[in-house]
Design a protein around this motif. Sequence first.
Motif, PDB file in Angstrom:
ATOM      1  N   GLU A  38      63.413  31.416  56.654  1.00 53.78           N
ATOM      2  CA  GLU A  38      62.679  32.652  56.943  1.00 53.78           C
ATOM      3  C   GLU A  38      63.132  33.213  58.287  1.00 53.78           C
ATOM      4  OE1 GLU A  38      58.526  33.012  55.903  1.00 53.78           O
ATOM      5  OE2 GLU A  38      58.622  31.001  55.021  1.00 53.78           O
ATOM      6  N   THR A  39      63.011  34.510  58.461  1.00 55.49           N
ATOM      7  CA  THR A  39      63.461  35.138  59.703  1.00 55.49           C
ATOM      8  C   THR A  39      62.350  35.151  60.741  1.00 55.49           C
ATOM      9  OG1 THR A  39      62.763  37.375  59.089  1.00 55.49           O
ATOM     10  CG2 THR A  39      64.986  36.683  58.394  1.00 55.49           C
ATOM     11  N   SER A  40      62.770  35.245  61.998  1.00 56.94           N
ATOM     12  CA  SER A  40      61.794  35.308  63.088  1.00 56.94           C
ATOM     13  C   SER A  40      60.966  36.588  62.992  1.00 56.94           C
ATOM     14  CB  SER A  40      62.491  35.210  64.440  1.00 56.94           C
ATOM     15  OG  SER A  40      63.456  36.223  64.574  1.00 56.94           O
ATOM     16  N   ILE A  41      61.577  37.657  62.539  1.00 55.97           N
ATOM     17  CA  ILE A  41      60.854  38.933  62.411  1.00 55.97           C
ATOM     18  C   ILE A  41      59.761  38.821  61.355  1.00 55.97           C
ATOM     19  CG2 ILE A  41      61.083  41.351  61.697  1.00 55.97           C
ATOM     20  CD1 ILE A  41      63.910  41.264  62.971  1.00 55.97           C
ATOM     21  N   ALA A  42      60.090  38.236  60.210  1.00 58.86           N
ATOM     22  CA  ALA A  42      59.097  38.080  59.142  1.00 58.86           C
ATOM     23  C   ALA A  42      57.953  37.175  59.590  1.00 58.86           C
ATOM     24  CB  ALA A  42      59.758  37.523  57.886  1.00 58.86           C
ATOM     25  N   LEU A  43      58.291  36.104  60.284  1.00 60.55           N
ATOM     26  CA  LEU A  43      57.256  35.195  60.770  1.00 60.55           C
ATOM     27  C   LEU A  43      56.368  35.872  61.809  1.00 60.55           C
ATOM     28  CD1 LEU A  43      59.438  31.980  60.974  1.00 60.55           C
ATOM     29  CD2 LEU A  43      57.484  32.341  59.442  1.00 60.55           C
ATOM     30  N   ALA A  44      56.973  36.639  62.699  1.00 61.77           N
ATOM     31  CA  ALA A  44      56.197  37.347  63.725  1.00 61.77           C
ATOM     32  C   ALA A  44      55.205  38.315  63.083  1.00 61.77           C
ATOM     33  CB  ALA A  44      57.136  38.092  64.671  1.00 61.77           C
ATOM     34  N   ARG A  45      55.670  39.040  62.077  1.00 61.72           N
ATOM     35  CA  ARG A  45      54.777  39.984  61.392  1.00 61.72           C
ATOM     36  C   ARG A  45      53.622  39.247  60.721  1.00 61.72           C
ATOM     37  NH1 ARG A  45      59.618  43.162  59.019  1.00 61.72           N
ATOM     38  NH2 ARG A  45      59.958  44.655  60.664  1.00 61.72           N
ATOM     39  N   GLU A  46      53.955  38.168  60.024  1.00 67.38           N
ATOM     40  CA  GLU A  46      52.918  37.434  59.296  1.00 67.38           C
ATOM     41  C   GLU A  46      51.871  36.838  60.222  1.00 67.38           C
ATOM     42  OE1 GLU A  46      52.432  33.563  56.426  1.00 67.38           O
ATOM     43  OE2 GLU A  46      54.268  34.749  56.252  1.00 67.38           O
TER      44      GLU A  46
ATOM     45  N   ASN B 271      62.984  22.807  69.743  1.00 65.57           N
ATOM     46  CA  ASN B 271      64.416  22.474  69.691  1.00 65.57           C
ATOM     47  C   ASN B 271      65.079  22.880  68.374  1.00 65.57           C
ATOM     48  OD1 ASN B 271      64.579  21.345  72.318  1.00 65.57           O
ATOM     49  ND2 ASN B 271      63.583  19.510  71.541  1.00 65.57           N
ATOM     50  N   VAL B 272      64.646  24.019  67.853  1.00 66.34           N
ATOM     51  CA  VAL B 272      65.238  24.569  66.631  1.00 66.34           C
ATOM     52  C   VAL B 272      66.369  25.507  67.042  1.00 66.34           C
ATOM     53  CG1 VAL B 272      64.811  26.059  64.629  1.00 66.34           C
ATOM     54  CG2 VAL B 272      63.081  24.393  65.340  1.00 66.34           C
ATOM     55  N   VAL B 273      67.515  25.363  66.396  1.00 64.61           N
ATOM     56  CA  VAL B 273      68.640  26.243  66.680  1.00 64.61           C
ATOM     57  C   VAL B 273      68.325  27.608  66.078  1.00 64.61           C
ATOM     58  CG1 VAL B 273      71.090  26.657  66.289  1.00 64.61           C
ATOM     59  CG2 VAL B 273      70.269  24.337  66.702  1.00 64.61           C
ATOM     60  N   VAL B 274      68.363  28.642  66.919  1.00 63.14           N
ATOM     61  CA  VAL B 274      68.033  29.993  66.484  1.00 63.14           C
ATOM     62  C   VAL B 274      69.278  30.638  65.896  1.00 63.14           C
ATOM     63  CG1 VAL B 274      67.184  32.249  67.235  1.00 63.14           C
ATOM     64  CG2 VAL B 274      66.212  30.165  68.210  1.00 63.14           C
ATOM     65  N   ARG B 275      69.114  31.180  64.688  1.00 65.99           N
ATOM     66  CA  ARG B 275      70.214  31.868  64.002  1.00 65.99           C
ATOM     67  C   ARG B 275      70.376  33.274  64.556  1.00 65.99           C
ATOM     68  NH1 ARG B 275      66.833  30.054  59.932  1.00 65.99           N
ATOM     69  NH2 ARG B 275      66.069  32.153  59.574  1.00 65.99           N
ATOM     70  N   ARG B 276      71.584  33.740  64.532  1.00 64.72           N
ATOM     71  CA  ARG B 276      71.839  35.139  64.858  1.00 64.72           C
ATOM     72  C   ARG B 276      71.437  35.954  63.643  1.00 64.72           C
ATOM     73  NH1 ARG B 276      76.997  38.463  66.025  1.00 64.72           N
ATOM     74  NH2 ARG B 276      76.004  39.971  67.380  1.00 64.72           N
ATOM     75  N   GLN B 277      70.691  37.016  63.843  1.00 60.80           N
ATOM     76  CA  GLN B 277      70.198  37.797  62.718  1.00 60.80           C
ATOM     77  C   GLN B 277      70.822  39.185  62.724  1.00 60.80           C
ATOM     78  OE1 GLN B 277      65.963  37.569  63.159  1.00 60.80           O
ATOM     79  NE2 GLN B 277      65.900  35.469  62.465  1.00 60.80           N
ATOM     80  N   PRO B 278      71.901  39.348  61.940  1.00 61.12           N
ATOM     81  CA  PRO B 278      72.536  40.653  61.902  1.00 61.12           C
ATOM     82  C   PRO B 278      71.617  41.679  61.231  1.00 61.12           C
ATOM     83  CG  PRO B 278      73.471  39.227  60.225  1.00 61.12           C
ATOM     84  CD  PRO B 278      72.519  38.396  61.035  1.00 61.12           C
ATOM     85  N   LEU B 279      71.919  42.935  61.477  1.00 57.40           N
ATOM     86  CA  LEU B 279      71.139  43.993  60.851  1.00 57.40           C
ATOM     87  C   LEU B 279      71.372  43.975  59.343  1.00 57.40           C
ATOM     88  CD1 LEU B 279      71.742  46.994  63.277  1.00 57.40           C
ATOM     89  CD2 LEU B 279      69.946  45.287  63.332  1.00 57.40           C
TER      90      LEU B 279
END
Length: 105
Positions: free
Chosen positions: A24-32, A48-56
Motif C-alpha cells: 500500500e502507498t503512504s498516500i493511501a494510508l495517510a488518507r485512510e 525501520n521500513v525501507v520507503v519506496r520511491r513513489q512515482p506519479l
Amino acid sequence: MARRWKRLTPSERVLVAQRYEAGETSIALAREYGVAKSTILSILREANVVVRRQPLTPEQVSQAAALYESGRSLSRVAAELSLKQDTIRLALKAAGVRLRPATGR
C-alpha cells in the motif's frame, strides 16, 4: 477552526508498517488514517521500513501536463497537486512536455 492532530495507537502504527510493506502507498494510508503523509513516513522510519520511491501515476502526469500547458507555472501546478515543483518538472520532462524558460520569480 483549530486543526485537530490525530495520534495513531501503537497497534495502528504496526499495522501501517505492515500494510506499507505489503504494497500500500503512504498516500493511501495517510488518507485512510486521517494523518499527513509525513506522519506515515515517520512511522515507517521508526519501524525501520525501507520507503519506496513513489512515482506519479499516469493520471497525475496527465493532469500536471494539462495544467502546465494551460499556462500555469510549474510552482502553481505543484501547489495545485500538492507535490514538489521538482517532481512535476521531472515528470513533465519524462513525458516529453516542452518546458517554458524559467521566469526567475
